[in-house]
Design an enzyme around this catalytic site. Structure first.
Site, PDB file in Angstrom:
ATOM      1  N   HIS A   1       1.333  -6.234 -33.275  1.00 43.48           N
ATOM      2  CA  HIS A   1       1.117  -6.104 -34.253  1.00 43.48           C
ATOM      3  C   HIS A   1       1.979  -6.920 -35.197  1.00 43.48           C
ATOM      4  O   HIS A   1       1.728  -7.776 -36.258  1.00 43.48           O
ATOM      5  CB  HIS A   1       0.908  -4.880 -34.761  1.00 43.48           C
ATOM      6  CG  HIS A   1      -0.049  -3.841 -34.225  1.00 43.48           C
ATOM      7  ND1 HIS A   1       0.106  -2.428 -33.412  1.00 43.48           N
ATOM      8  CD2 HIS A   1      -1.453  -3.881 -34.110  1.00 43.48           C
ATOM      9  CE1 HIS A   1      -0.993  -2.110 -33.016  1.00 43.48           C
ATOM     10  NE2 HIS A   1      -1.879  -2.922 -33.086  1.00 43.48           N
TER      11      HIS A   1
ATOM     12  N   LYS B   1     -12.342   8.908 -35.287  1.00 40.51           N
ATOM     13  CA  LYS B   1     -11.379   8.351 -34.426  1.00 40.51           C
ATOM     14  C   LYS B   1     -10.202   9.669 -34.244  1.00 40.51           C
ATOM     15  O   LYS B   1      -9.788  10.146 -35.086  1.00 40.51           O
ATOM     16  CB  LYS B   1     -10.676   7.425 -34.949  1.00 40.51           C
ATOM     17  CG  LYS B   1     -11.498   5.992 -34.585  1.00 40.51           C
ATOM     18  CD  LYS B   1     -10.604   4.624 -34.605  1.00 40.51           C
ATOM     19  CE  LYS B   1     -11.239   3.710 -34.264  1.00 40.51           C
ATOM     20  NZ  LYS B   1     -10.601   2.284 -34.193  1.00 40.51           N
TER      21      LYS B   1
ATOM     22  N   ARG C   1      -5.876 -10.541 -28.019  1.00 43.01           N
ATOM     23  CA  ARG C   1      -5.330 -10.537 -26.800  1.00 43.01           C
ATOM     24  C   ARG C   1      -5.856 -11.113 -25.760  1.00 43.01           C
ATOM     25  O   ARG C   1      -6.817 -11.972 -25.937  1.00 43.01           O
ATOM     26  CB  ARG C   1      -4.805  -9.025 -26.502  1.00 43.01           C
ATOM     27  CG  ARG C   1      -3.713  -8.528 -27.297  1.00 43.01           C
ATOM     28  CD  ARG C   1      -3.784  -7.039 -27.191  1.00 43.01           C
ATOM     29  NE  ARG C   1      -4.741  -6.205 -28.032  1.00 43.01           N
ATOM     30  CZ  ARG C   1      -5.027  -5.204 -28.075  1.00 43.01           C
ATOM     31  NH1 ARG C   1      -4.070  -4.202 -27.739  1.00 43.01           N
ATOM     32  NH2 ARG C   1      -5.899  -4.695 -28.400  1.00 43.01           N
TER      33      ARG C   1
ATOM     34  N   SER D   1      -1.127  -0.030 -28.344  1.00 41.48           N
ATOM     35  CA  SER D   1      -0.579   1.256 -28.628  1.00 41.48           C
ATOM     36  C   SER D   1      -0.753   2.021 -27.597  1.00 41.48           C
ATOM     37  O   SER D   1       0.156   2.975 -27.366  1.00 41.48           O
ATOM     38  CB  SER D   1      -1.338   1.510 -30.033  1.00 41.48           C
ATOM     39  OG  SER D   1      -1.079   0.635 -31.206  1.00 41.48           O
TER      40      SER D   1
END
Ligand code: ADP
Length: 159
Positions: free
Chosen positions: A17, A41, A90, A128
């Protein structure tokens, strides 16, 4: 003024990030890091913790603003008068989801563009969730997250 919004969960912020922020901060006058707080979430770090870790990790940039948001990203962008979304890509795994988000955001707001930045080769497989899994098990997260927040991440998972 050229403003972009870089949205995400940042649960927690990683070097992947931070690299996208660093590169965006060179291309735009202002980068707004929009930290999602979606009640559907399950975050490991609270919104306060995620904001704080970003503040520490990104303190060297004077054109980066860190702001929480919930609801539709396009509504947040209208409030901020921003028309560019920056996303990191990614390995191929991100592509399908990001394509869907970009197309749906465009459908909501045709004036908003999504720009994709390829992940740095060193962070292409960094997430993460991987950082959390490693930290939870006492592994090595040096080089995966900014040094300034490494200890806070270990502390979070200390038994
Ligand atoms: P989300 O919950 O939206 O997936 P993340 O915090 O995981 O939020 O990611 C936010 C943005 O950062 C996304 O555009 C994602 O593709 C990008 N990103 C995440 N990890 C990396 C990385 N290692 N390198 C480059 N971009 C990344």
């Amino acid at each position: 003024m050229r403003v972009c919004v870089y949205p995400g969960s940042f649960d927690p912020v990683t070097n992947g990030h931070a690299d996208i922020v660093k590169r965006s901060a060179k291309l735009f006058d202002k980068v707004i890091v929009a930290v999602g707080n979606n009640s559907a979430k399950n975050y490991s770090f609270s919104i306060e913790e995620r904001l704080k870790l970003l503040e520490i990790a990104l303190k060297e940039y004077d054109n980066v603003e860190i702001v929480p948001f919930n609801g539709l990203l396009v509504n947040f962008m209208r409030q901020k008068n921003a028309y560019t979304i920056v996303k990191g890509l990614r390995a191929i795994s991100d592509y399908e989801y990001e394509l869907q988000m970009a197309l749906l955001n465009k459908y909501q707001s045709p004036e908003i563009e999504t720009l994709f930045m390829m992940s740095d080769i060193n962070y292409s497989y960094l997430s993460s969730s991987a950082v959390k899994e490693i930290a939870r098990n006492g592994g090595r997260i040096e080089g995966l997250v900014p040094d300034s927040i490494k200890d806070s991440i270990y502390e979070k998972f200390a038994l």
